[in-house]
Design an enzyme around this catalytic site. Structure first.
Site, PDB file in Angstrom:
ATOM      1  N   GLU A  53       0.096  -2.582  -6.724  1.00 39.02           N
ATOM      2  CA  GLU A  53       0.556  -1.191  -6.786  1.00 39.02           C
ATOM      3  C   GLU A  53      -0.234  -0.369  -5.778  1.00 39.02           C
ATOM      4  O   GLU A  53      -1.421  -0.579  -5.586  1.00 39.02           O
ATOM      5  CB  GLU A  53       0.359  -0.630  -8.199  1.00 39.02           C
ATOM      6  CG  GLU A  53       1.148  -1.365  -9.259  1.00 39.02           C
ATOM      7  CD  GLU A  53       2.649  -1.299  -9.059  1.00 39.02           C
ATOM      8  OE1 GLU A  53       3.138  -0.277  -8.541  1.00 39.02           O
ATOM      9  OE2 GLU A  53       3.339  -2.272  -9.417  1.00 39.02           O
ATOM     10  N   GLY A  54       0.440   0.572  -5.132  1.00 43.13           N
ATOM     11  CA  GLY A  54      -0.231   1.447  -4.179  1.00 43.13           C
ATOM     12  C   GLY A  54       0.021   1.072  -2.735  1.00 43.13           C
ATOM     13  O   GLY A  54      -0.482   1.731  -1.829  1.00 43.13           O
ATOM     14  N   CYS A  55       0.783   0.021  -2.505  1.00 43.47           N
ATOM     15  CA  CYS A  55       1.133  -0.393  -1.146  1.00 43.47           C
ATOM     16  C   CYS A  55       2.545   0.097  -0.826  1.00 43.47           C
ATOM     17  O   CYS A  55       3.429   0.025  -1.669  1.00 43.47           O
ATOM     18  CB  CYS A  55       1.097  -1.914  -1.018  1.00 43.47           C
ATOM     19  SG  CYS A  55      -0.545  -2.624  -1.177  1.00 43.47           S
ATOM     20  N   MET A  56       2.735   0.572   0.382  1.00 47.08           N
ATOM     21  CA  MET A  56       4.078   0.975   0.815  1.00 47.08           C
ATOM     22  C   MET A  56       4.960  -0.262   0.975  1.00 47.08           C
ATOM     23  O   MET A  56       6.138  -0.230   0.677  1.00 47.08           O
ATOM     24  CB  MET A  56       4.011   1.736   2.139  1.00 47.08           C
ATOM     25  CG  MET A  56       3.321   3.084   2.031  1.00 47.08           C
ATOM     26  SD  MET A  56       4.188   4.249   0.972  1.00 47.08           S
ATOM     27  CE  MET A  56       5.635   4.585   1.933  1.00 47.08           C
ATOM     28  N   SER A  57       4.373  -1.336   1.462  1.00 44.77           N
ATOM     29  CA  SER A  57       5.092  -2.606   1.596  1.00 44.77           C
ATOM     30  C   SER A  57       5.034  -3.340   0.270  1.00 44.77           C
ATOM     31  O   SER A  57       4.236  -3.013  -0.605  1.00 44.77           O
ATOM     32  CB  SER A  57       4.434  -3.471   2.672  1.00 44.77           C
ATOM     33  OG  SER A  57       4.397  -2.805   3.903  1.00 44.77           O
TER      34      SER A  57
END
Length: 166
Positions: A60-64
């Site tokens: 969680e917290g990744c754009m990808s």
């Protein structure tokens, strides 16, 4: 999920050390070359099975899209390893960079690692977008959670021994 399937996952064992990675980066003259090299490193990651690419293993917290599963380094229960994959070529390369930093380290030492200084050594601290830095931090956070689980298991074992001896 079948534990035998998880047991058979191929973890990332980088073919070079972080120091070698820094040396290789220093030979590259501009950021475009470094960017290409990071993408090339990402192509060396072992394939992560599709059954791991679920919300349970998503970072969680990744754009990808990034999936990560933590494990132990070869047959050493106190040493860290992980497997991961992403839908982004550059993020795959950053996963490889993280593997050169963390793989094989004692689980109790994970929180002592200064990732910012590692990024500075590679000259990436100012070159990664805010979203990439946030994603990098989210992967680090997921890695470090393994350390707290390890401490909890040690305390649980000590408590069980105390109960037996009482």
């Amino acid at each position: 999920m079948n534990k035998n399937l998880i047991k058979d996952i191929e973890y990332i064992y980088p073919s070079i050390s972080f120091d070698d990675l820094v040396s290789n980066f220093n030979m590259l003259n501009d950021f475009e070359d470094r960017y290409s090299y990071i993408i090339e490193l990402g192509q060396k990651l072992p394939i992560l099975p599709d059954f791991i690419k679920t919300d349970q293993y998503k970072v969680e917290g990744c754009m990808s899209q990034v999936w990560m599963i933590k494990g132990n380094f070869k047959s050493f229960n106190d040493r860290f390893a992980f497997a991961a994959d992403s839908d982004s070529s550059i993020v795959k390369g950053l996963i490889f960079v993280l593997a050169t930093i963390y793989t094989g380290k004692k689980i109790t030492e994970l929180s002592d690692i200064n990732e910012v200084s590692h990024l500075e050594e590679l000259g990436l601290q100012d070159r990664l977008s805010v979203n990439r830095r946030n994603g990098f931090a989210a992967m680090i956070d997921k890695i470090r959670r393994k350390q707290w689980i390890y401490f909890f298991l040690i305390l649980l074992n000590l408590f069980n021994i105390w109960l037996i001896l009482s």
